[in-house]
Design a protein around this motif. Structure first.
Motif, PDB file in Angstrom:
ATOM      1  N   SER A 242      40.843  47.311  46.004  1.00  0.00           N
ATOM      2  CA  SER A 242      42.506  46.892  45.931  1.00  0.00           C
ATOM      3  C   SER A 242      42.834  47.317  44.623  1.00  0.00           C
ATOM      4  O   SER A 242      41.871  46.389  43.493  1.00  0.00           O
ATOM      5  CB  SER A 242      42.939  44.991  46.379  1.00  0.00           C
ATOM      6  OG  SER A 242      43.962  44.884  46.382  1.00  0.00           O
ATOM      7  N   ARG A 243      43.851  47.881  44.349  1.00  0.00           N
ATOM      8  CA  ARG A 243      43.920  48.208  42.907  1.00  0.00           C
ATOM      9  C   ARG A 243      44.958  47.585  41.891  1.00  0.00           C
ATOM     10  O   ARG A 243      45.868  46.150  42.363  1.00  0.00           O
ATOM     11  CB  ARG A 243      45.276  49.352  42.835  1.00  0.00           C
ATOM     12  CG  ARG A 243      45.581  49.768  41.109  1.00  0.00           C
ATOM     13  CD  ARG A 243      46.128  51.488  41.597  1.00  0.00           C
ATOM     14  NE  ARG A 243      46.618  51.706  40.046  1.00  0.00           N
ATOM     15  CZ  ARG A 243      47.261  52.705  40.053  1.00  0.00           C
ATOM     16  NH1 ARG A 243      47.727  52.899  40.781  1.00  0.00           N
ATOM     17  NH2 ARG A 243      46.866  53.174  39.037  1.00  0.00           N
ATOM     18  N   ILE A 244      43.913  46.295  41.029  1.00  0.00           N
ATOM     19  CA  ILE A 244      44.520  45.831  39.955  1.00  0.00           C
ATOM     20  C   ILE A 244      44.523  46.152  38.933  1.00  0.00           C
ATOM     21  O   ILE A 244      44.609  47.764  37.877  1.00  0.00           O
ATOM     22  CB  ILE A 244      43.685  44.248  39.800  1.00  0.00           C
ATOM     23  CG1 ILE A 244      42.439  45.361  39.663  1.00  0.00           C
ATOM     24  CG2 ILE A 244      43.635  44.003  41.558  1.00  0.00           C
ATOM     25  CD1 ILE A 244      41.752  44.014  39.621  1.00  0.00           C
ATOM     26  N   VAL A 245      44.993  45.384  37.876  1.00  0.00           N
ATOM     27  CA  VAL A 245      45.037  45.890  36.074  1.00  0.00           C
ATOM     28  C   VAL A 245      44.040  46.133  35.664  1.00  0.00           C
ATOM     29  O   VAL A 245      43.676  47.529  35.704  1.00  0.00           O
ATOM     30  CB  VAL A 245      45.937  44.727  35.509  1.00  0.00           C
ATOM     31  CG1 VAL A 245      46.374  45.383  33.698  1.00  0.00           C
ATOM     32  CG2 VAL A 245      47.529  44.703  35.636  1.00  0.00           C
ATOM     33  N   GLU A 246      42.581  45.369  35.596  1.00  0.00           N
ATOM     34  CA  GLU A 246      41.646  45.180  35.435  1.00  0.00           C
ATOM     35  C   GLU A 246      40.942  47.097  35.326  1.00  0.00           C
ATOM     36  O   GLU A 246      40.247  47.758  34.965  1.00  0.00           O
ATOM     37  CB  GLU A 246      40.196  44.904  35.441  1.00  0.00           C
ATOM     38  CG  GLU A 246      41.240  43.217  35.268  1.00  0.00           C
ATOM     39  CD  GLU A 246      41.519  42.842  35.562  1.00  0.00           C
ATOM     40  OE1 GLU A 246      42.379  43.020  36.704  1.00  0.00           O
ATOM     41  OE2 GLU A 246      41.931  41.732  35.336  1.00  0.00           O
ATOM     42  N   CYS A 247      41.301  47.622  36.935  1.00  0.00           N
ATOM     43  CA  CYS A 247      41.268  48.903  37.330  1.00  0.00           C
ATOM     44  C   CYS A 247      41.066  50.254  35.816  1.00  0.00           C
ATOM     45  O   CYS A 247      40.327  51.278  35.871  1.00  0.00           O
ATOM     46  CB  CYS A 247      41.536  49.685  38.305  1.00  0.00           C
ATOM     47  SG  CYS A 247      41.862  48.834  39.972  1.00  0.00           S
ATOM     48  N   ARG A 248      41.935  50.390  35.245  1.00  0.00           N
ATOM     49  CA  ARG A 248      42.314  51.362  34.177  1.00  0.00           C
ATOM     50  C   ARG A 248      40.483  51.830  32.962  1.00  0.00           C
ATOM     51  O   ARG A 248      40.736  52.220  32.437  1.00  0.00           O
ATOM     52  CB  ARG A 248      43.422  51.231  33.424  1.00  0.00           C
ATOM     53  CG  ARG A 248      43.759  50.340  32.765  1.00  0.00           C
ATOM     54  CD  ARG A 248      44.463  49.935  32.252  1.00  0.00           C
ATOM     55  NE  ARG A 248      45.675  49.209  32.762  1.00  0.00           N
ATOM     56  CZ  ARG A 248      46.892  48.877  32.848  1.00  0.00           C
ATOM     57  NH1 ARG A 248      47.564  49.131  31.225  1.00  0.00           N
ATOM     58  NH2 ARG A 248      47.799  48.991  33.294  1.00  0.00           N
ATOM     59  N   SER A 249      40.070  50.431  33.403  1.00  0.00           N
ATOM     60  CA  SER A 249      38.686  49.814  32.235  1.00  0.00           C
ATOM     61  C   SER A 249      37.744  49.833  32.970  1.00  0.00           C
ATOM     62  O   SER A 249      36.532  49.730  32.475  1.00  0.00           O
ATOM     63  CB  SER A 249      39.361  49.754  31.076  1.00  0.00           C
ATOM     64  OG  SER A 249      39.316  48.089  32.273  1.00  0.00           O
ATOM     65  N   CYS A 250      37.445  50.061  33.752  1.00  0.00           N
ATOM     66  CA  CYS A 250      36.438  50.095  35.379  1.00  0.00           C
ATOM     67  C   CYS A 250      35.757  51.089  35.369  1.00  0.00           C
ATOM     68  O   CYS A 250      36.092  52.249  35.870  1.00  0.00           O
ATOM     69  CB  CYS A 250      37.118  49.413  36.060  1.00  0.00           C
ATOM     70  SG  CYS A 250      35.192  48.442  37.764  1.00  0.00           S
ATOM     71  N   PRO A 251      34.142  50.902  34.735  1.00  0.00           N
ATOM     72  CA  PRO A 251      33.278  52.249  35.159  1.00  0.00           C
ATOM     73  C   PRO A 251      33.419  52.650  36.576  1.00  0.00           C
ATOM     74  O   PRO A 251      33.372  53.227  36.783  1.00  0.00           O
ATOM     75  CB  PRO A 251      31.976  51.642  34.620  1.00  0.00           C
ATOM     76  CG  PRO A 251      32.769  50.145  34.757  1.00  0.00           C
ATOM     77  CD  PRO A 251      33.584  49.743  34.559  1.00  0.00           C
ATOM     78  N   TRP A 252      33.743  51.651  37.747  1.00  0.00           N
ATOM     79  CA  TRP A 252      33.971  52.281  39.359  1.00  0.00           C
ATOM     80  C   TRP A 252      35.127  52.686  39.662  1.00  0.00           C
ATOM     81  O   TRP A 252      35.230  53.325  41.041  1.00  0.00           O
ATOM     82  CB  TRP A 252      33.395  51.269  40.075  1.00  0.00           C
ATOM     83  CG  TRP A 252      31.941  50.135  39.841  1.00  0.00           C
ATOM     84  CD1 TRP A 252      31.518  48.930  38.297  1.00  0.00           C
ATOM     85  CD2 TRP A 252      30.865  51.192  40.030  1.00  0.00           C
ATOM     86  NE1 TRP A 252      30.706  49.230  38.851  1.00  0.00           N
ATOM     87  CE2 TRP A 252      29.596  49.990  40.147  1.00  0.00           C
ATOM     88  CE3 TRP A 252      30.333  51.837  41.207  1.00  0.00           C
ATOM     89  CZ2 TRP A 252      28.362  50.320  40.381  1.00  0.00           C
ATOM     90  CZ3 TRP A 252      29.365  52.128  41.573  1.00  0.00           C
ATOM     91  CH2 TRP A 252      28.517  51.559  41.165  1.00  0.00           C
ATOM     92  N   TRP A 253      36.492  52.816  39.084  1.00  0.00           N
ATOM     93  CA  TRP A 253      37.492  52.934  39.325  1.00  0.00           C
ATOM     94  C   TRP A 253      37.249  54.535  40.360  1.00  0.00           C
ATOM     95  O   TRP A 253      37.789  54.955  40.917  1.00  0.00           O
ATOM     96  CB  TRP A 253      38.546  52.822  38.567  1.00  0.00           C
ATOM     97  CG  TRP A 253      39.522  54.070  38.510  1.00  0.00           C
ATOM     98  CD1 TRP A 253      40.531  55.042  37.555  1.00  0.00           C
ATOM     99  CD2 TRP A 253      40.822  53.005  40.042  1.00  0.00           C
ATOM    100  NE1 TRP A 253      41.789  55.512  38.824  1.00  0.00           N
ATOM    101  CE2 TRP A 253      41.786  54.596  39.710  1.00  0.00           C
ATOM    102  CE3 TRP A 253      40.560  52.228  40.575  1.00  0.00           C
ATOM    103  CZ2 TRP A 253      42.787  54.529  40.116  1.00  0.00           C
ATOM    104  CZ3 TRP A 253      41.639  51.865  41.405  1.00  0.00           C
ATOM    105  CH2 TRP A 253      42.406  52.949  41.412  1.00  0.00           C
ATOM    106  N   PRO A 254      36.292  55.463  39.208  1.00  0.00           N
ATOM    107  CA  PRO A 254      36.298  56.329  40.260  1.00  0.00           C
ATOM    108  C   PRO A 254      35.814  56.771  42.497  1.00  0.00           C
ATOM    109  O   PRO A 254      36.761  57.044  42.952  1.00  0.00           O
ATOM    110  CB  PRO A 254      34.959  57.760  39.208  1.00  0.00           C
ATOM    111  CG  PRO A 254      35.213  57.242  38.051  1.00  0.00           C
ATOM    112  CD  PRO A 254      35.331  55.482  38.447  1.00  0.00           C
ATOM    113  N   VAL A 255      35.612  55.917  42.010  1.00  0.00           N
ATOM    114  CA  VAL A 255      34.893  55.030  43.533  1.00  0.00           C
ATOM    115  C   VAL A 255      36.026  54.643  44.159  1.00  0.00           C
ATOM    116  O   VAL A 255      36.128  55.489  45.409  1.00  0.00           O
ATOM    117  CB  VAL A 255      33.280  54.643  43.562  1.00  0.00           C
ATOM    118  CG1 VAL A 255      33.477  54.000  44.801  1.00  0.00           C
ATOM    119  CG2 VAL A 255      31.910  55.110  42.796  1.00  0.00           C
TER     120      VAL A 255
END
Length: 545
Positions: A242-255
């Motif tokens: 689920s997309r949240i603010v922290e997604c922008r800096s998360c290493p797992w965002w590509p997944v």
């Protein structure tokens, strides 16, 4: 019962889906985002800060100081820690606490301090933990124990929930290993100023619902442990993306990015609690949200926006529209004489630049871009000079405009940052040449002549991909000269510009920062002119969607 995984303190403030991915064996080789240079630099700065604090405290403690080598193997560090605690060492730096298989915990803390009945944890962080005020419970750095607690007449607590949760993790590990002090649970924090220890009562109700730091931690940790154990065992996942603010800096965002777009997940349009609430209503995709009647009355309203706005955003997203009008006629405050302002800060250390763009009718002042900047590494008193010069110039422009019988306005994009440093600078540099009083700054902030362009955008537009200046200004036809322009990258450029790492690239990086700042103020002007132009008539209207 023994947990199949051991988790550190960071999981309680980490996304549940990230906890799943980090403990799912099937994801071991999944593509992840490359390390963020800015994040790595922040971690390096934090390590350097902890080392500096440790050296100061070690000097004060003398022979009472015991340090566990950070470069040793984890098992060896754990044995050395147990030996030091068993021997009653007064101060133990960088301890590796005994693993807690029953509780599913692992980790350490920066410092353990001995009191009469056991040990209390102390955290060293590179951010501010207090603000000017009264009532914080502190002790001198030379006396880093709860025994020296006093009510501080100069400081009040700055809320930093993550600090308390990290202390709670260490406290539970101390309790499980039998080394915790008896009675109430206390934890200390040494902040960026590193002049006192701020003490938190971990048994005091400080969370909503009268929860304590320990009870809040217990609730969060139990949830993350369940998520991790399910992932490790291959059971049905307990956390979906689920997309949240922290997604922008998360290493797992590509997944997660791939999964969310394939599912056309509703969190691509609404965030956090609202996405969760809509899923409970059976609305899990952008398409389903777009198909809803905007006039639907929900038993519990959405938190981030009215349902009608969410529906329009979903319809805009499906049409790949970045911006739609919420109103028939867009209005933006204008003036005869206008100044666009953008401040650049370096973390909590200070504001090193106030960039200004003067446009409008002639009042006998040079128009165009003008920066007020200090290139002395922050924190430094030269910041007071640049701030005082900025304020003096701004007030002169305002007064000359009014003396000419002209209207005046100053603009920024998202006033929270500018207002914070206007007030902070007035407080910190009171009495310095050109520096206003706090009352003068407050009067300026409250004046209608101080305009937050972000607020104008928020009130009159719906933005399917966010309201950031870097997202909205390109719709108005503005583009930054530097393809890497952004707040995070500017931190790295600043370090090079002032030689913080011993190898300054002064000319190139200083020029890069000046151009970045100039583009920011020109972007707010371009956005304002766009909103004042006939182009608004061609922009889709929310009511038509």
């Amino acid at each position: 019962m023994t947990s199949s995984v051991l988790l550190d303190a960071g999981v309680v403030t980490r996304c549940r889906r990230r906890v799943h991915l980090e403990n799912d064996p099937a994801m071991a080789d999944a593509p992840k985002a490359p390390p963020d240079p800015t994040g790595e630099q922040r971690r390096a700065d934090a390590m350097a800060h902890r080392r500096a604090v440790a050296d100061r405290m070690a000097t004060m403690a003398g022979s009472a100081w015991t340090e566990i080598p950070l470069d040793a193997k984890t098992a060896d560090r754990e044995r050395a820690t147990v030996a030091a605690l068993s021997a009653g060492a007064p101060f133990v730096w960088a301890p590796q606490l005994p693993r807690d298989p029953a509780g599913g915990r692992r980790g350490g803390i920066d410092l353990l301090v001995r009191v009469s009945t056991g040990y209390v944890p102390v955290l060293v962080v590179r951010h501010k933990v207090t603000d000017p005020g009264t009532g914080a419970r502190t002790s001198p750095l030379s006396e880093p124990t709860p025994m020296g607690i006093r009510s501080d007449p100069l400081r009040k607590v700055r809320p930093q929930p993550r600090d308390q949760l990290r202390l709670a993790h260490a406290q539970r590990m101390l309790q499980s290993s039998g080394f915790a002090a008896s009675g109430r649970s206390y934890g200390g924090v040494v902040g960026m100023d590193a002049d006192v220890v701020l003490w938190h009562d971990l048994d005091a109700p400080t969370w909503p619902g009268a929860r304590t730091a320990l009870s809040e931690y217990d609730m969060r940790f139990a949830d993350r442990l369940a998520v991790a154990n399910a992932a490790a065992s291959g059971a049905e996942p307990l956390a979906r993306p689920s997309r949240i603010v922290e997604c922008r800096s998360c290493p797992w965002w590509p997944v997660c990015d791939v999964a969310l777009n394939e599912a056309r997940d509703v969190s691509l349009v609404v965030r956090g609690e609202d996405a969760f609430a809509l899923r409970k209503l059976g609305v899990s995709t952008v398409d389903e949200l777009a198909a809803m009647d905007p006039a639907t009355k929900l038993a519990t309203p959405l938190v981030g926006m009215p349902l009608s706005d969410a529906v329009v955003l979903a319809r805009a997203w499906l049409r790949d529209l970045t911006v739609v009008r919420r109103v028939r006629k867009v209005r933006v405050p204008r003036a005869d004489v206008e100044v666009d302002i953008d401040m650049e800060s370096f973390g909590d250390a200070g504001a090193y630049m106030w960039g200004c763009l003067l446009t409008g009718k002639d009042i006998g002042e040079r128009q165009g871009y003008r920066p007020f900047v200090s290139w002395e590494p922050l924190p430094d008193d030269d910041e007071a000079r640049s701030f005082g010069e900025f304020w003096t110039w701004l007030m002169r422009i305002r007064d000359k405009a009014l003396a000419h019988g002209l209207t005046f306005r100053a603009y920024c994009y998202n006033e929270l940052a500018e207002n914070r440093w206007l007030l902070s600078s007035a407080e910190r540099f009171a009495g310095k040449p050109g520096v206003p009083t706090v009352a003068q700054v407050n009067a300026f902030i409250r004046d209608p002549a101080w305009v937050d362009v972000f607020g104008v955008v928020r009130d009159q537009f719906l933005c399917a991909h966010g309201k950031g200046l870097k997202i909205i200004a390109p719709v108005a036809g503005f583009h930054w000269r530097d393809p890497e322009a952004g707040g995070e990258n500017s931190m790295r450029w600043y370090r090079d510009a002032v030689g913080m790492d011993g190898a300054p690239a002064e000319v190139s990086q200083r020029q890069r920062l000046l151009e970045y700042n100039e583009d920011d103020v020109r972007a707010t002007l371009a956005l304002r002119e766009w909103m004042s132009s006939p182009a608004m008539d061609e922009l889709p209207f929310a009511g038509d969607l």
